[in-house]
Structure formats: structure tokens, C-alpha cells
Scaffold this motif. Structure first.
Motif, mmCIF file in Angstrom:
data_model
loop_
_atom_site.group_PDB
_atom_site.id
_atom_site.type_symbol
_atom_site.label_atom_id
_atom_site.label_comp_id
_atom_site.label_asym_id
_atom_site.label_seq_id
_atom_site.Cartn_x
_atom_site.Cartn_y
_atom_site.Cartn_z
ATOM 1 N N GLY A 224 0.804 -1.247 -0.050
ATOM 2 C CA GLY A 224 0.134 -0.098 0.083
ATOM 3 C C GLY A 224 0.805 1.311 0.046
ATOM 4 N N THR A 225 2.081 1.423 0.956
ATOM 5 C CA THR A 225 2.602 2.587 1.088
ATOM 6 C C THR A 225 3.410 2.717 -0.475
ATOM 7 O OG1 THR A 225 4.585 1.406 2.208
ATOM 8 C CG2 THR A 225 2.805 2.668 3.436
ATOM 9 N N LEU A 226 3.804 1.655 -1.054
ATOM 10 C CA LEU A 226 4.669 1.713 -2.142
ATOM 11 C C LEU A 226 3.786 2.233 -3.511
ATOM 12 C CD1 LEU A 226 7.186 1.098 -3.870
ATOM 13 C CD2 LEU A 226 6.198 -1.122 -4.260
ATOM 14 N N LEU A 227 2.660 1.653 -3.559
ATOM 15 C CA LEU A 227 1.496 1.881 -4.703
ATOM 16 C C LEU A 227 0.920 3.294 -4.339
ATOM 17 C CD1 LEU A 227 0.171 -1.458 -6.085
ATOM 18 C CD2 LEU A 227 2.440 -0.468 -6.263
ATOM 19 N N ASP A 228 0.696 3.715 -3.141
ATOM 20 C CA ASP A 228 0.262 5.098 -2.908
ATOM 21 C C ASP A 228 1.192 5.979 -3.332
ATOM 22 O OD1 ASP A 228 -2.297 3.837 -2.066
ATOM 23 O OD2 ASP A 228 -1.785 4.196 0.043
ATOM 24 N N ALA A 229 2.557 5.860 -2.988
ATOM 25 C CA ALA A 229 3.477 6.773 -3.319
ATOM 26 C C ALA A 229 3.688 7.173 -4.810
ATOM 27 C CB ALA A 229 4.743 6.509 -2.530
ATOM 28 N N CYS A 230 3.408 5.796 -5.672
ATOM 29 C CA CYS A 230 3.430 5.774 -6.981
ATOM 30 C C CYS A 230 2.469 6.648 -7.710
ATOM 31 C CB CYS A 230 3.608 4.524 -7.721
ATOM 32 S SG CYS A 230 5.142 3.631 -7.278
ATOM 33 N N ALA A 231 1.127 6.402 -7.153
ATOM 34 C CA ALA A 231 0.123 7.246 -7.577
ATOM 35 C C ALA A 231 0.278 8.692 -7.467
ATOM 36 C CB ALA A 231 -1.201 6.641 -7.030
ATOM 37 N N ARG A 232 0.698 8.920 -6.086
ATOM 38 C CA ARG A 232 0.785 10.384 -5.894
ATOM 39 C C ARG A 232 1.852 11.164 -6.524
ATOM 40 N NH1 ARG A 232 0.966 9.163 -0.901
ATOM 41 N NH2 ARG A 232 3.112 9.228 -0.630
ATOM 42 N N VAL A 233 3.119 10.608 -6.747
ATOM 43 C CA VAL A 233 4.249 11.367 -7.512
ATOM 44 C C VAL A 233 3.902 11.463 -8.943
ATOM 45 C CG1 VAL A 233 5.576 9.426 -8.000
ATOM 46 C CG2 VAL A 233 6.711 11.449 -7.280
ATOM 47 N N THR A 234 2.932 10.709 -9.429
ATOM 48 C CA THR A 234 2.760 10.783 -10.872
ATOM 49 C C THR A 234 1.703 11.686 -11.150
ATOM 50 O OG1 THR A 234 1.774 8.651 -10.916
ATOM 51 C CG2 THR A 234 3.996 8.549 -11.308
ATOM 52 N N GLY A 235 0.996 12.049 -10.153
ATOM 53 C CA GLY A 235 0.081 13.110 -10.489
ATOM 54 C C GLY A 235 -1.407 12.660 -9.973
ATOM 55 N N GLY A 236 -1.605 11.489 -9.586
ATOM 56 C CA GLY A 236 -2.887 11.261 -8.838
ATOM 57 C C GLY A 236 -4.052 11.106 -9.757
ATOM 58 N N ALA A 237 -3.609 10.461 -10.915
ATOM 59 C CA ALA A 237 -4.586 10.204 -11.961
ATOM 60 C C ALA A 237 -4.988 8.590 -12.224
ATOM 61 C CB ALA A 237 -4.266 10.640 -13.478
ATOM 62 N N ALA A 238 -4.297 7.873 -11.202
ATOM 63 C CA ALA A 238 -4.597 6.823 -11.106
ATOM 64 C C ALA A 238 -5.466 6.184 -9.977
ATOM 65 C CB ALA A 238 -3.226 5.757 -10.684
ATOM 66 N N GLU A 239 -6.499 5.403 -10.043
ATOM 67 C CA GLU A 239 -7.339 4.634 -9.221
ATOM 68 C C GLU A 239 -6.966 3.527 -8.883
ATOM 69 O OE1 GLU A 239 -11.992 3.496 -8.783
ATOM 70 O OE2 GLU A 239 -11.321 4.553 -10.577
ATOM 71 N N LEU A 240 -6.441 3.198 -7.690
ATOM 72 C CA LEU A 240 -6.130 2.123 -7.311
ATOM 73 C C LEU A 240 -7.308 1.038 -6.864
ATOM 74 C CD1 LEU A 240 -2.823 2.797 -4.831
ATOM 75 C CD2 LEU A 240 -3.045 2.107 -7.568
ATOM 76 N N ARG A 241 -7.392 -0.112 -7.678
ATOM 77 C CA ARG A 241 -8.319 -1.016 -7.336
ATOM 78 C C ARG A 241 -7.830 -2.050 -6.595
ATOM 79 N NH1 ARG A 241 -12.681 -0.706 -11.283
ATOM 80 N NH2 ARG A 241 -13.096 1.389 -11.468
ATOM 81 N N TRP A 242 -7.911 -2.417 -5.244
ATOM 82 C CA TRP A 242 -7.202 -3.363 -4.314
ATOM 83 C C TRP A 242 -8.051 -4.655 -4.684
ATOM 84 C CZ3 TRP A 242 -2.630 -2.925 -2.555
ATOM 85 C CH2 TRP A 242 -2.048 -1.325 -2.450
ATOM 86 N N THR A 243 -7.264 -5.757 -5.118
ATOM 87 C CA THR A 243 -8.091 -7.018 -5.347
ATOM 88 C C THR A 243 -7.405 -8.050 -4.706
ATOM 89 O OG1 THR A 243 -8.312 -6.189 -7.515
ATOM 90 C CG2 THR A 243 -8.499 -8.434 -7.446
ATOM 91 N N ALA A 244 -8.233 -9.091 -4.240
ATOM 92 C CA ALA A 244 -7.709 -10.169 -3.384
ATOM 93 C C ALA A 244 -6.596 -10.968 -4.250
ATOM 94 C CB ALA A 244 -8.883 -10.929 -3.100
ATOM 95 N N PRO A 245 -5.518 -11.287 -3.493
ATOM 96 C CA PRO A 245 -4.472 -12.216 -4.133
ATOM 97 C C PRO A 245 -5.093 -13.569 -4.895
ATOM 98 C CG PRO A 245 -4.205 -11.554 -1.855
ATOM 99 C CD PRO A 245 -5.478 -11.291 -2.155
ATOM 100 N N GLU A 246 -6.057 -14.096 -4.355
ATOM 101 C CA GLU A 246 -6.748 -15.336 -4.973
ATOM 102 C C GLU A 246 -7.260 -14.828 -6.329
ATOM 103 O OE1 GLU A 246 -9.645 -14.283 -1.747
ATOM 104 O OE2 GLU A 246 -7.628 -14.513 -2.000
#
Length: 337
Positions: A224-246
């Protein structure tokens, strides 16, 4: 301090060179000429895989330490270490956690069993045995008291030429729904290449020896902290859809490569890649910067490249194609986590 870096123009080697120059060290770089040496370093040309590939070192003087990041046939490490054992104080070989016999359990230390079948005299075998062979070559030439074996895990940061963090940053920059592999609080272990470089130079100045597993403490970052940082630094246009591992694994997406860095929780793969005990490295001075800094600095570096990201030709491609991502995101009822 006088430092010789074998390589020194890409990723780990380059970070070591820049860190040493930043400390005012005298740095010599032996490289093949495919990329320019960092400004300030003394460049020597030589291809370790060819005849007389180390000839440029014949009149190179002496050094306080050598740093070697070689990942091919161990014979190249053997030849360099034998040539330099009377002309350098310490040999630092940047190895890999891959030298531990698969699969090391959660909490494994430097005493975990190692891969078998490695030799300092070997031609190229496979990544794990090649790295272990390089370790054997360094110790054989310099002894256990003058060799440092840096068993690095996942390495991220500026100059990354494997493509893991660059892929995530590129994907976030495109925006829209992004397949984010859960759970978001899953702990990760990695090391920023600049923190690795700083630790290596500290090991030289402190006269350390022996093997060290070099990654961040477990939980220093999470998915979460890694991908949140990626989304934030690139401008915030990405919408993270957290999906179960299975859901992800059920769709045939390969952990680690299909969605770089991520492996599902609860199995031997996660324990092996993100579950090491790094207390020895921490006690020996390892300091890890925040994940947000690693992400932001890598993004700044990518922006400086005009869209051309350097990738090693000897490593497999990583990342998920848009069609597969869209298919998985469109699975009806896919649980979010």
C-alpha cells in the motif's frame, strides 16, 4: 579512500561510484564503454569476458577497496580477485539473496543453507549459483577477513535497469483504474540502491567482513505505501483497485514478474523474498530512507530520460499487459481488499 569499481556505469555500480565521489574519495572505474563513467571517476576500459580484459588494471596502482557487482560466470570474479588481492585492502562483492537455498523460511539469517553446486571456476550456470560462485571467488582470493558479501534483495531506486519500479510508475502515470494486488498492508522488503551504496562504503571504512543480507526491515514498506506513493508522485490520476490475491493468481498472473515486487501472502515465496532477518545489517549501519523518497526520486530520474528507460537485456520483461489488467478488473464480483 581509493576505490576501484568493476563496472560502475549502471544501477548499483553507478550508485556506489556517485556515493564515493560525494564523499571525496578517489574512484577508478573499469568498464566496457557501453555507458559513460560518472563524471569525476577515473575511467579504465576493459571487458572481463574477453582476452586481456583486465589489462587496464596492470598499472592502475593500488586501492583501499574493490567493489564488484558481477552477475555472470564466476570465473570473472575469480580472475579479478586474484589479480587484485595484493593491491587492494578489501573486496566487496555485491551478491544476492538468491544464494540461499530455496526456499529460506521467514526470519532466515545469513546462516541459512546456501545453494549447492556453485564454483569459483564455473562458466555461467544460473543466477543463484553464479552469485554464490562469485562469493567463493572473492573469499578464496581475499580471505574471510578481507571480503564482504553483500546479499542484496530487491533493489529499487534511480538508475534501475530491471524495470520493476519504473513499470509501476509508468502504469500510474497512464491513470485510470489500476489493478492493485492486495492486501495493501502486506509487508515488503527492498533496499534503495543509494542506501545500499552508502552501506557498502561504510563497510569499507569500518573494515567489515563476511556475509550480510541487505534489505530493509520487514514492514519498512507495504504494498500500500509503495503503490500509494507511485500514484501520488505521478499526478494522482490513477485509481487503485485493491484486489484479493486469489483473484490475481486465479487469473494466471505471475507474482513478482506480472505485478512487479508483489507476491501473495502466506506462502514460501513471500517468506523467502520479503521475510528475512536483517538485524546483522542494521547493526552494521544500514539506514533505509522512506519509501516515498525512493519513489519520488525514481520518478524524477525517469522524467529526465525523455521516455527511454534503460533495461538489462539479460533480464526478463516485467509488468502486466493492459488487456490482462482490464480483464481481471472486469471480473464480476472480484472482492476488494
Amino acid at each position: 579512500m581509493r576505490l576501484l569499481v568493476l563496472g560502475g556505469t549502471e544501477f548499483v555500480g553507478r550508485a556506489v561510484v556517485e556515493a564515493a565521489l560525494g564523499r571525496g574519495w578517489e574512484v577508478t572505474v573499469l568498464h566496457r564503454g557501453r555507458h559513460p563513467a560518472p563524471p569525476g571517476a577515473r575511467p579504465l576500459r576493459g571487458d572481463r569476458t574477453g582476452p586481456d580484459g583486465l589489462a587496464a588494471l596492470a598499472d592502475g596502482g593500488g586501492w583501499d577497496a574493490v567493489v564488484d557487482t558481477w552477475a555472470g560466470a564466476p570465473r570473472a570474479v575469480r580472475d579479478a580477485a586474484r589479480l587484485l588481492r595484493g593491491r587492494a585492502g578489501r573486496y566487496v562483492y555485491v551478491s544476492s539473496r538468491s544464494v540461499y537455498a530455496w526456499a529460506p523460511p521467514a526470519g532466515h539469517t545469513e546462516d541459512a543453507p546456501l545453494v549447492e553446486g556453485a564454483s569459483a571456476d564455473a562458466e555461467r550456470l544460473d543466477y543463484a549459483r553464479d552469485k554464490r560462485g562469485g562469493e567463493l571467488a572473492a573469499v578464496d582470493a581475499f580471505g574471510a577477513d578481507r571480503s564482504v558479501l553483500v546479499r542484496a534483495g530487491l533493489i529499487l531506486g534511480p538508475y534501475e535497469n530491471v524495470g520493476r519500479l519504473p513499470w509501476w510508475l509508468g502504469r500510474m502515470a497512464r491513470g485510470g483504474p489500476v489493478l492493485a494486488p492486495g492486501p495493501r498492508d502486506l509487508p515488503l522488503q527492498y533496499v534503495d540502491v543509494r542506501d545500499l551504496a552508502d552501506w557498502v562504503l561504510g563497510a569499507v571504512t569500518r573494515g567489515l567482513s563476511g556475509p550480510y543480507t541487505l534489505v530493509s526491515p520487514r514492514g519498512h514498506a507495504t504494498t500500500g505505501t509503495l503503490l500509494d506513493a507511485c500514484a501520488r508522485v505521478t499526478g494522482g490520476a490513477a485509481e487503485l483497485r485493491w484486489t484479493a490475491p486469489e483473484v490475481i493468481t486465479g487469473a494466471g498472473i505471475e507474482p513478482w514478474t506480472g505485478l512487479p515486487v508483489w507476491v501473495p501472502p502466506g506462502g514460501e515465496m513471500h517468506d523467502a523474498l520479503h521475510g528475512a532477518d536483517v538485524s546483522r545489517a542494521l547493526a552494521a549501519g544500514l539506514v533505509c530512507r522512506p519509501v516515498a523518497d525512493t519513489v519520488a526520486d525514481t520518478w524524477d530520474w525517469l522524467l529526465s530520460l525523455d521516455g527511454v528507460t534503460p533495461l538489462r537485456p539479460d533480464r526478463p520483461a516485467v509488468g502486466l499487459d493492459p488487456e490482462t489488467e482490464a480483464r481481471v478488473l472486469g471480473i464480476a464480483g472480484a472482492p476488494e481488499v
